[in-house]
Motif scaffolding. Structure first.
Motif, PDB file in Angstrom:
ATOM      1  N   THR A 178      39.856   8.739 -35.628  1.00 30.63           N
ATOM      2  CA  THR A 178      38.728   9.418 -36.268  1.00 30.63           C
ATOM      3  C   THR A 178      39.268  10.187 -37.467  1.00 30.63           C
ATOM      4  O   THR A 178      40.319  10.827 -37.379  1.00 30.63           O
ATOM      5  CB  THR A 178      38.025  10.393 -35.302  1.00 30.63           C
ATOM      6  N   GLN A 180      38.697  12.781 -40.914  1.00 29.77           N
ATOM      7  CA  GLN A 180      37.992  13.798 -41.674  1.00 29.77           C
ATOM      8  C   GLN A 180      38.470  13.674 -43.121  1.00 29.77           C
ATOM      9  O   GLN A 180      39.675  13.686 -43.381  1.00 29.77           O
ATOM     10  CB  GLN A 180      38.295  15.201 -41.139  1.00 29.77           C
ATOM     11  N   ARG A 196      30.723   8.644 -49.258  1.00 34.44           N
ATOM     12  CA  ARG A 196      30.019   9.386 -48.198  1.00 34.44           C
ATOM     13  C   ARG A 196      29.931   8.579 -46.904  1.00 34.44           C
ATOM     14  O   ARG A 196      30.056   9.105 -45.809  1.00 34.44           O
ATOM     15  CB  ARG A 196      28.627   9.801 -48.686  1.00 34.44           C
ATOM     16  N   HIS A 197      29.698   7.294 -47.010  1.00 32.92           N
ATOM     17  CA  HIS A 197      29.599   6.427 -45.823  1.00 32.92           C
ATOM     18  C   HIS A 197      30.657   5.334 -45.885  1.00 32.92           C
ATOM     19  O   HIS A 197      30.380   4.164 -45.623  1.00 32.92           O
ATOM     20  CB  HIS A 197      28.194   5.820 -45.741  1.00 32.92           C
ATOM     21  N   LYS A 203      34.279  10.994 -41.303  1.00 31.18           N
ATOM     22  CA  LYS A 203      33.310  12.007 -41.715  1.00 31.18           C
ATOM     23  C   LYS A 203      33.771  12.558 -43.050  1.00 31.18           C
ATOM     24  O   LYS A 203      34.925  12.990 -43.201  1.00 31.18           O
ATOM     25  CB  LYS A 203      33.248  13.128 -40.669  1.00 31.18           C
ATOM     26  N   TRP A 205      33.388  15.226 -46.211  1.00 29.87           N
ATOM     27  CA  TRP A 205      32.934  16.575 -46.551  1.00 29.87           C
ATOM     28  C   TRP A 205      33.180  16.837 -48.031  1.00 29.87           C
ATOM     29  O   TRP A 205      34.213  16.463 -48.577  1.00 29.87           O
ATOM     30  CB  TRP A 205      33.705  17.626 -45.758  1.00 29.87           C
TER      31      TRP A 205
END
Length: 309
Positions: A178, A180, A196-197, A203, A205
């Motif tokens: 995962t 960030q 963004r995707h 994820k 930010w």
């Protein structure tokens, strides 16, 4: 080796700050490292609120009402006069971080990055990069990763396509992780829309979405960190946390002492450039890299409070 003795009362350290977060993080890194070995009371003094000038130094005038320090520390040229004035008035020992604009012999100790080519002296410690306040982590998770994006600077340009291609390659090779991903204040705004995707297990930010301390918290958990080459301070912080660190390429506009420092870290196999990772899809093993701790131990040794190995 242990300390030769532990003082009953805490050492009082005046930490002069100039409003620049990067400078404050350097001083904070050192005082936190010292506090791991002996009691320390740090007093922050903002020179914007308590300006100290040449006449204060000449007249031995110090308009401050704090407990007398044993040490005064500061990073950034604007703190130099404050350090010297406090040293002269209080008899405290001065510790300057980064290469000073005044003669280094005027300070008791100087902690200067190797890339600034400090002249070898008994009172000078050459550090690998500037100090930072990141603590080496004991809870790194190999399934968690972080990507930190910078932006164009005087020595680096920016190439959206090149960057996104690299990011997608790393993400595609690590579906079990995962991620960030964070931009910075220097990152072009349009790149956020493009990434963004970028992947279902990532994820993204924007810099204004992350609270203060967010990066430090992520670095305490991420076993793998990728940073754009322009963000050298983030590279050093990721190394300090203990992660495996990869370098996302951005165009170099010039070569200088900073790019040479990055190249040296790659040569030492502390960092892995994307092109090298692409060949083996493997980052160099994590290194023990905590310069604030090494600096603290060196200072204690100079002061006779530490028995060297």
């Amino acid at each position: 080796m242990p300390l030769t003795s532990s003082p009953q009362s805490p050492l009082i350290i005046w930490q002069f700050v100039d409003g620049k977060s990067g400078h404050e993080q350097q001083s904070l890194g050192l005082t936190r490292a010292l506090a791991c070995y002996l009691p320390v009371q740090t007093i922050n003094i903002d020179i914007r609120q308590h300006p100290i000038g040449v006449m204060d130094l000449i007249l031995k005038r110090l308009p401050l009402d704090y407990p007398l320090p044993q040490y005064v520390v500061g990073a950034g040229h604007r703190t130099h006069l404050a350090l010297l004035t406090a040293k002269r008035v209080t008899k405290a020992k001065s510790i300057v971080l980064m290469k000073p604009s005044l003669p280094v012999t005027w300070f008791d100790y100087a902690l200067i990055p190797e890339h600034d080519s400090p002249t070898p002296r008994a009172n000078v410690l050459a550090t690998r990069g500037v100090l930072n306040a990141i603590q080496p982590s004991t809870q790194l998770n190999a399934k968690k990763g972080v990507m930190l994006l910078g932006g164009a600077s005087k020595r680096h340009g920016w190439d959206d396509k090149l960057l996104v291609t690299q990011m997608k390659a790393v993400l595609a090779a690590t579906p079990e992780m995962t991620w960030q991903i964070s931009t910075s204040r220097r990152t072009p705004e349009h790149i956020l829309l493009e990434i963004r995707h970028i992947a279902p297990h990532a994820k993204v930010w924007s810099a204004n979405e992350t609270p203060q301390g967010w990066v430090a918290a992520q670095l305490q958990e991420a076993g793998q960190v990728w940073v754009t080459e322009d963000s050298i301070s983030m590279l050093y912080e990721a190394l300090t946390a203990g992660a495996q660190v990869g370098v996302l390429a951005v165009p170099r506009l010039q070569t200088d002492r900073i790019t040479a420092a990055i190249d040296e870290l790659i040569k030492q196999q502390c960092l892995t450039p994307f092109t090298q990772w692409q060949e083996q899809q493997q980052l160099a093993p994590a290194h023990h890299f905590c310069e604030a701790d090494r600096a603290a131990r060196w200072l204690l040794e100079q002061e006779g409070l530490w028995i060297s190995d």
